[in-house]
Design an enzyme around this catalytic site. Structure first.
Site, PDB file in Angstrom:
ATOM      1  N   GLU A 166      47.207  22.032  54.638  1.00  0.00           N
ATOM      2  CA  GLU A 166      47.909  22.062  55.929  1.00  0.00           C
ATOM      3  C   GLU A 166      48.471  23.437  56.293  1.00  0.00           C
ATOM      4  O   GLU A 166      49.661  23.604  56.545  1.00  0.00           O
ATOM      5  CB  GLU A 166      49.035  21.022  55.934  1.00  0.00           C
ATOM      6  CG  GLU A 166      48.527  19.617  55.742  1.00  0.00           C
ATOM      7  CD  GLU A 166      49.639  18.582  55.765  1.00  0.00           C
ATOM      8  OE1 GLU A 166      50.808  18.945  55.979  1.00  0.00           O
ATOM      9  OE2 GLU A 166      49.338  17.396  55.551  1.00  0.00           O
ATOM     10  N   ASN A 207      42.340  21.505  52.687  1.00  0.00           N
ATOM     11  CA  ASN A 207      42.633  20.141  53.137  1.00  0.00           C
ATOM     12  C   ASN A 207      43.603  20.165  54.310  1.00  0.00           C
ATOM     13  O   ASN A 207      44.603  20.890  54.278  1.00  0.00           O
ATOM     14  CB  ASN A 207      43.246  19.358  51.962  1.00  0.00           C
ATOM     15  CG  ASN A 207      43.287  17.868  52.204  1.00  0.00           C
ATOM     16  OD1 ASN A 207      42.267  17.247  52.457  1.00  0.00           O
ATOM     17  ND2 ASN A 207      44.474  17.280  52.108  1.00  0.00           N
ATOM     18  N   HIS A 243      43.899  10.625  58.803  1.00  0.00           N
ATOM     19  CA  HIS A 243      44.953   9.677  59.152  1.00  0.00           C
ATOM     20  C   HIS A 243      44.760   9.347  60.633  1.00  0.00           C
ATOM     21  O   HIS A 243      45.225  10.081  61.508  1.00  0.00           O
ATOM     22  CB  HIS A 243      46.328  10.285  58.889  1.00  0.00           C
ATOM     23  CG  HIS A 243      46.594  10.537  57.442  1.00  0.00           C
ATOM     24  ND1 HIS A 243      46.673   9.517  56.520  1.00  0.00           N
ATOM     25  CD2 HIS A 243      46.800  11.688  56.757  1.00  0.00           C
ATOM     26  CE1 HIS A 243      46.916  10.023  55.326  1.00  0.00           C
ATOM     27  NE2 HIS A 243      46.980  11.344  55.444  1.00  0.00           N
ATOM     28  N   GLU A 271      42.048  11.308  52.859  1.00  0.00           N
ATOM     29  CA  GLU A 271      43.288  10.521  52.934  1.00  0.00           C
ATOM     30  C   GLU A 271      43.170   9.441  54.003  1.00  0.00           C
ATOM     31  O   GLU A 271      44.093   9.203  54.782  1.00  0.00           O
ATOM     32  CB  GLU A 271      44.484  11.435  53.226  1.00  0.00           C
ATOM     33  CG  GLU A 271      44.644  12.572  52.232  1.00  0.00           C
ATOM     34  CD  GLU A 271      45.845  13.462  52.516  1.00  0.00           C
ATOM     35  OE1 GLU A 271      46.774  13.016  53.237  1.00  0.00           O
ATOM     36  OE2 GLU A 271      45.871  14.592  52.001  1.00  0.00           O
ATOM     37  N   ASP A 273      43.255   6.492  56.428  1.00  0.00           N
ATOM     38  CA  ASP A 273      43.852   5.232  56.850  1.00  0.00           C
ATOM     39  C   ASP A 273      43.767   5.171  58.369  1.00  0.00           C
ATOM     40  O   ASP A 273      43.622   6.200  59.034  1.00  0.00           O
ATOM     41  CB  ASP A 273      45.293   5.045  56.344  1.00  0.00           C
ATOM     42  CG  ASP A 273      46.214   6.229  56.609  1.00  0.00           C
ATOM     43  OD1 ASP A 273      46.016   6.928  57.614  1.00  0.00           O
ATOM     44  OD2 ASP A 273      47.138   6.453  55.813  1.00  0.00           O
TER      45      ASP A 273
END
Length: 465
Positions: A166, A207, A243, A271, A273
């Protein structure tokens, strides 16, 4: 637990939190029968057959939950240490390293024959306070030393490292982290060089979140990776956190994965979801299932998309409700470890995206009203694939003390506690993605059956077996 910084849009998970907010009374999305072509295979096995991995993140507090660890150890081929490889845990004071908590998860994964992703070496969040106090002239060496020590500790045991996490803002500018401010633009490349020197075999990833589709942020990451490849900076992959929000999967996700792959790097969805506004409904579950299937198919369509990791697999331990109030239900298992329609959409996509003969359908049961001694419920039947189905049959076992009085929009057969509802003459044919509902009135407590399943291809009037 995970601590997470607030932000707009989709966010990365920091600290896994406890249980998802309770669903509205009477709602349960009940898992359909697995596709015939995948009924004995786990998601990890289905992905492996496609040359990919399918994994889950986890965190140490969950490991005391035996039901949780049973599924974690059996369903997935890969594990990400969601929290305890981060700097605040691994080097809590300068020069003092502690890998006890991270080792607990790595040891568990190794005992289950699962591969492990390392997350994360350099991140602006979850830093011990002492890092911010390091003088600018010393921070580069401190960063290199931290990377070298941690990567060397796990050398040979991890397949990937999220080296830097990030580092960009939404507009594509550099995030003004302590590393950016005190070291400058070069810190990311220097982090990758240190990681490569410590373990030449682990794949090294950048990432980030909100880079799944094409836009200013993903463009900035793309240009950085392109520059690194041209300059010989050792980067092997890009992690797209994913996400996502139900109904808002970027239309450009496959194209974006492909353009990074074309630079000569691997891509992983690290990651994943897909959250929704609570409470859950059958329609929201169906949208979420479609979205999970679409994301998996986008990865499978690009040969260098090497794997997918859920950011933990069950709503019981999702980070979403603590960061996005009023949102949740983001994962393929609910908080009671029941498989949701999303699970079967993932399995179908990993199996090739095609339905079992005649198509696949799901049944979602919810209580619509209740009173002393009785209740009404509605069941939504949905065709999960593009090919139409002709006829459907929904079955379940009555909870103790419950009976069914009548059904509308379907044909009811009851044999002891075994309930079968077949389509009526007018609602058996469902086009791709189509759905219909039937209702029922019952006696007894309004308990929701645990085994509602749907089978396609049987038409109205078929005799009960």
């Amino acid at each position: 637990m995970f601590r997470h910084h607030p932000a707009r849009g989709r966010r990365t998970a920091g600290l896994l939190v406890t249980a998802l907010a309770t669903l509205s009374a009477g709602l349960a999305a009940v898992a359909p029968a697995p596709p015939a072509h995948a009924d004995t295979a786990t998601l990890g096995e289905l992905a492996e057959a496609k040359g990919r991995y399918f994994g889950s993140a986890t965190d140490n507090p969950e490991l005391s939950d035996t039901r949780y660890t049973q599924i974690l150890g059996s369903e997935f081929g890969q594990i990400t240490v969601g929290n305890t490889m981060k700097w605040q845990y691994t080097e809590p004071s300068r020069g003092r390293f502690d890998y006890t908590a991270a080792e607990e998860i790595v040891d568990l994964a190794e005992s289950n024959g699962q591969s492990v992703r390392g997350h994360t070496l350099v991140w602006h969040n979850q830093l011990p306070s002492w890092v911010g106090d390091v003088p600018a002239g010393e921070l580069l060496d401190v960063m290199r030393n931290h990377i070298t020590h941690e990567v060397d500790h796990f050398k040979g045991r991890l397949i990937h490292w999220d080296v830097v996490n990030e580092a960009f803002e939404e507009d594509g500018s550099r995030r003004q982290s302590v590393f950016q401010q005190k070291i400058g633009d070069s810190y990311i490349a220097e982090a990758f060089k240190a990681a490569r020197a410590a373990d030449p075999d682990a794949k090294l990833y950048y990432n980030d979140y909100n880079i799944e589709g094409i836009g200013p942020k993903s463009d900035a990451v793309y240009e950085m990776v392109k520059s690194f490849k041209a300059r010989g900076v050792p980067i092997d992959g890009v992690g797209m956190q994913a996400h996502l929000i139900a109904g808002q999967v970027p239309a450009s996700i496959q194209r974006n994965i492909q353009r990074f792959a074309d630079l000569g790097v691997d891509v992983a969805l690290t990651e994943l979801d897909i959250r929704m506004t609570l409470p859950r409904t059958a329609a929201k579950d169906a949208q979420q299932a479609d979205d999970y299937g679409a994301v998996v198919r986008a990865c499978l369509a690009v040969s260098r998309c090497v794997g997918i990791t859920l950011w933990d697999y069950t709503d019981k331990y999702s980070w979403v409700p603590s960061v996005f109030p009023g949102e949740g239900a983001a994962l393929p298992w609910d908080e009671n470890f029941a498989k949701k329609p999303a699970y079967h959409a993932i399995a179908a996509a990993l199996s090739g995206g095609g339905p079992a003969p005649g198509g696949d359908c799901t049944a979602t049961y919810r209580v619509t009203s209740r009173w002393q001694g009785g209740f009404t419920a509605e069941v939504t039947v949905r065709n999960e694939h593009s090919a139409p189905i002709t006829g459907w049959t929904v079955t379940w076992t009555l909870p103790g003390g419950q009976s069914i009085g009548n059904v509308w929009n379907g044909n009811l057969t009851v044999n002891g506690r075994n309930v079968t509802v077949r389509n009526a003459g007018y609602n058996g044919t469902l086009g791709g993605g189509g759905s219909t509902t039937f209702g029922l009135q019952g006696q007894g407590a309004a308990d929701i059956p645990a085994d509602v399943t749907c089978t396609p291809g049987q038409s109205a009037g078929t005799p009960a077996q």
